[in-house]
Motif scaffolding. Structure first.
Motif, PDB file in Angstrom:
ATOM      1  N   TRP A  84     -36.066  -3.304  -8.790  1.00 43.90           N
ATOM      2  CA  TRP A  84     -34.615  -3.461  -8.925  1.00 43.90           C
ATOM      3  C   TRP A  84     -33.844  -2.156  -8.727  1.00 43.90           C
ATOM      4  N   ARG A  85     -34.533  -1.010  -8.657  1.00 46.24           N
ATOM      5  CA  ARG A  85     -33.821   0.263  -8.498  1.00 46.24           C
ATOM      6  C   ARG A  85     -33.058   0.290  -7.177  1.00 46.24           C
ATOM      7  N   LEU A  86     -31.876   0.924  -7.201  1.00 48.73           N
ATOM      8  CA  LEU A  86     -30.973   0.936  -6.056  1.00 48.73           C
ATOM      9  C   LEU A  86     -31.044   2.268  -5.317  1.00 48.73           C
ATOM     10  N   ARG A  87     -30.798   2.216  -4.014  1.00 44.52           N
ATOM     11  CA  ARG A  87     -30.636   3.405  -3.193  1.00 44.52           C
ATOM     12  C   ARG A  87     -29.523   3.128  -2.190  1.00 44.52           C
ATOM     13  N   GLU A  88     -29.009   4.162  -1.545  1.00 46.53           N
ATOM     14  CA  GLU A  88     -27.940   3.971  -0.572  1.00 46.53           C
ATOM     15  C   GLU A  88     -28.456   3.172   0.618  1.00 46.53           C
ATOM     16  N   ALA A  89     -27.645   2.224   1.073  1.00 45.52           N
ATOM     17  CA  ALA A  89     -28.038   1.350   2.181  1.00 45.52           C
ATOM     18  C   ALA A  89     -27.829   2.038   3.517  1.00 45.52           C
TER      19      ALA A  89
END
Length: 271
Positions: A84-89
């Motif tokens: 679920w961790r986010l990073r820049e798309a």
């Protein structure tokens, strides 16, 4: 920076009429081809009037759907379907997001408004594919993909700020759906950053709009007082919208409309 050349060629930067030349010069200086287009609106327009003008422009251009995004937004994506961790798309991942959103608007019956999750609280939805992480009747802000005709059919400019909540509640109470996907997310620096509604969104204006929102949707909007550290709008009223209850009201309204049509049809048959 996150859009493909094709998407940039379809993008409009919405600016006050008095600043059109300044923004065009800025875009020409900072962007290689294709350069986003400029859509001018009256200097007197506030955020609700500006959004309504965007919807009208979409209709004039013949678009069945249109996407509105606040100007300080960055898109994010999950690390994977099991993380679920986010990073820049990347540009490709934003393209995937936009394609998924449009396809979902087309295939989901009654869906009038679609967005992606805010960064805050994104992990609460768990993990999975975009389809696994699609939810209806959720709070939507900052990023809006609207069905053009549905958007324009709503009553606009009833509140000075928080009009996005008013429009979403109207949509649900009419028996339509709003959707949110947690596979992608959007991030924003702060609620009261320069631009947008910040020029006139004083606490008095904000609080009056929240009270008016509760009046327009009785039983569906609660009011609480919010206190954060800092000045400006650190202390303000906040709305608590019952999205599910609004959807139930809309479903009941639709059922009543269908029943009336059946009765009318039976009466005609009897004649």
């Amino acid at each position: 920076e996150q859009l493909s050349d094709e998407q940039l060629s379809m993008t409009h930067v919405v600016v006050p009429l008095s600043q059109v030349d300044t923004y065009r010069q800025k875009l020409d200086a900072e962007w290689d081809d294709p350069v986003p287009q400029v859509l001018a609106v009256s200097d007197s327009y506030r955020i609700g009037e500006t959004r309504h003008a965007i919807g009208r422009h979409a209709r004039i251009q013949g678009h069945d759907r249109f996407l509105m995004v606040d100007d300080d937004i960055r898109f994010l994506v999950r690390q994977s379907i099991v993380d679920w961790r986010l990073r820049e798309a990347s540009i490709g991942e934003v393209t995937q997001m936009l394609s998924w959103m449009e396809e979902t608007m087309v295939r989901t019956r009654g869906l009038s408004l679609l967005s992606v999750s805010p960064r805050e609280g994104n992990n609460r939805a768990g993990v999975g594919t975009p389809e696994d992480l699609f939810r209806t009747q959720q709070r939507i802000h900052r990023v809006y993909m609207w069905d053009t005709l549905e958007f324009l059919s709503l009553e606009h400019l009833r509140v000075t700020v928080a009009e996005d909540f008013d429009l979403a509640l109207q949509t649900l109470r009419r028996g339509r759906q709003i959707g949110l996907c947690y596979y992608w997310a959007h991030g924003q620096r702060t609620t009261q950053d320069t631009g947008g509604a910040s020029d006139y969104r004083t606490r008095e204006v904000h609080d009056a709009a929240i009270r008016r929102l509760a009046e327009l949707h009785p039983g569906l909007v609660g009011i609480v007082e919010k206190r954060n550290a800092g000045g400006g709008l650190a202390e303000r009223l906040e709305s608590r919208c019952s999205w599910g209850a609004a959807a139930e009201e809309g479903a009941a309204w639709l059922a009543g409309q269908q029943e009336q049509r059946l009765v009318h049809t039976d009466d005609e048959s009897a004649e």
